[in-house]
Scaffold this active site. Structure first.
Site, short mmCIF file in Angstrom:
data_model
loop_
_atom_site.label_atom_id
_atom_site.label_comp_id
_atom_site.label_asym_id
_atom_site.label_seq_id
_atom_site.Cartn_x
_atom_site.Cartn_y
_atom_site.Cartn_z
N GLY A 1 3.82 -41.45 18.39
CA GLY A 1 2.39 -41.67 18.17
C GLY A 1 1.63 -41.37 19.45
O GLY A 1 1.77 -40.29 20.03
N GLU B 1 1.64 -51.83 24.03
CA GLU B 1 1.97 -51.78 22.60
C GLU B 1 2.32 -53.16 22.06
O GLU B 1 3.24 -53.33 21.28
CB GLU B 1 3.14 -50.80 22.37
CG GLU B 1 2.94 -49.43 22.95
CD GLU B 1 1.64 -48.75 22.50
OE1 GLU B 1 1.01 -49.22 21.53
OE2 GLU B 1 1.26 -47.75 23.12
N PHE C 1 11.77 -42.80 22.72
CA PHE C 1 11.24 -41.82 21.75
C PHE C 1 9.81 -42.21 21.39
O PHE C 1 9.55 -43.33 20.94
CB PHE C 1 12.11 -41.80 20.49
CG PHE C 1 11.61 -40.83 19.45
CD1 PHE C 1 11.87 -39.47 19.58
CD2 PHE C 1 10.88 -41.26 18.36
CE1 PHE C 1 11.40 -38.57 18.64
CE2 PHE C 1 10.42 -40.36 17.40
CZ PHE C 1 10.67 -39.02 17.55
C1 BEZ Z 1 4.74 -44.08 20.03
O1 BEZ Z 1 5.94 -43.95 19.88
O2 BEZ Z 1 4.02 -43.14 20.32
C2 BEZ Z 1 4.14 -45.42 19.86
C3 BEZ Z 1 4.87 -46.40 19.30
C4 BEZ Z 1 4.30 -47.63 19.14
C5 BEZ Z 1 3.04 -47.86 19.52
C6 BEZ Z 1 2.31 -46.85 20.05
C7 BEZ Z 1 2.86 -45.62 20.25
#
Ligand code: BEZ
Length: 184
Positions: free
Chosen positions: A27, A99, A24
């Site tokens: 971001g 990440e 999921f």
């Molecule tokens: C995301 O779910 O989009 C995300 C999560 C953590 C870091 C960057 C992006």
């Protein structure tokens, strides 16, 4: 907890014998899809709210002047809209590095737009990670975003791309859209 979570994430879930995993994204994973996927579906997760409370020292800021990026915070009753990707487990080798600044993989249940569910993973930067910045007024957060920039580009670009992607998904996230309007 140290900033670099790559080794920690690799020990958290074993993918032995698993051919695909749902991930999921809430971001940058919604709009920056630099990984292969088998399937992609809009989805929501319950009891989590998206907040610009995580510091970014490696993408949208620097160690001396961190930017702000999103994480999820526990909020009973909240719904977070995002994009779910069904990926091969080896995709996590890339994403764990992308990440690595404080995000750990957690299990979650996601609900697709047709009401069906799947179990999968989500990256969350919890408040005990060294890069966590926590709450501030939306004016202060927008101002920090406006002046921050890092190796991946201006922090403002991250916020504007996320707001556009959420509009495309038909989501209205008051936190993100308030920050966007302060920034504009
Ligand atoms: C995301 O779910 O989009 C995300 C999560 C953590 C870091 C960057 C992006």
């Amino acid at each position: 907890m140290s900033f670099d979570t790559v080794a920690h994430n690799r020990s958290r879930q074993q993918f032995n014998g698993v051919s695909s995993v749902w991930l999921f994204g809430y971001g940058s994973l919604i709009y920056k899809v630099d990984f292969p996927f088998l399937e992609r579906r809009p989805a929501t997760i319950e009891d989590w709210a998206r907040r610009f409370w995580q510091g970014s020292h490696d993408h949208r800021g620097t160690p001396e002047a961190p930017g702000r990026v999103v994480t999820l915070v526990s909020q009973p009753g909240a719904t977070c809209k995002g994009m779910a990707y069904r990926v091969s487990p080896d995709v996590f080798e890339h994403l764990d590095v992308r990440e690595k600044n404080g995000y750990l993989r957690f299990s979650t249940t996601m609900t697709f737009d047709d009401g069906s569910n799947a179990e999968g993973l989500v990256y969350i930067a919890t408040e005990d990670n060294a890069a966590f910045l926590g709450p501030a007024s939306t004016l202060d957060i927008a101002s920090q975003i406006a002046r921050s920039s890092g190796p991946s580009g201006p922090n403002s670009e991250y916020l504007l791309k996320l707001a556009d992607a959420l509009r495309t998904l038909g989501d209205h996230d008051p936190h993100v859209f308030e920050l966007e309007s302060h920034l504009r």
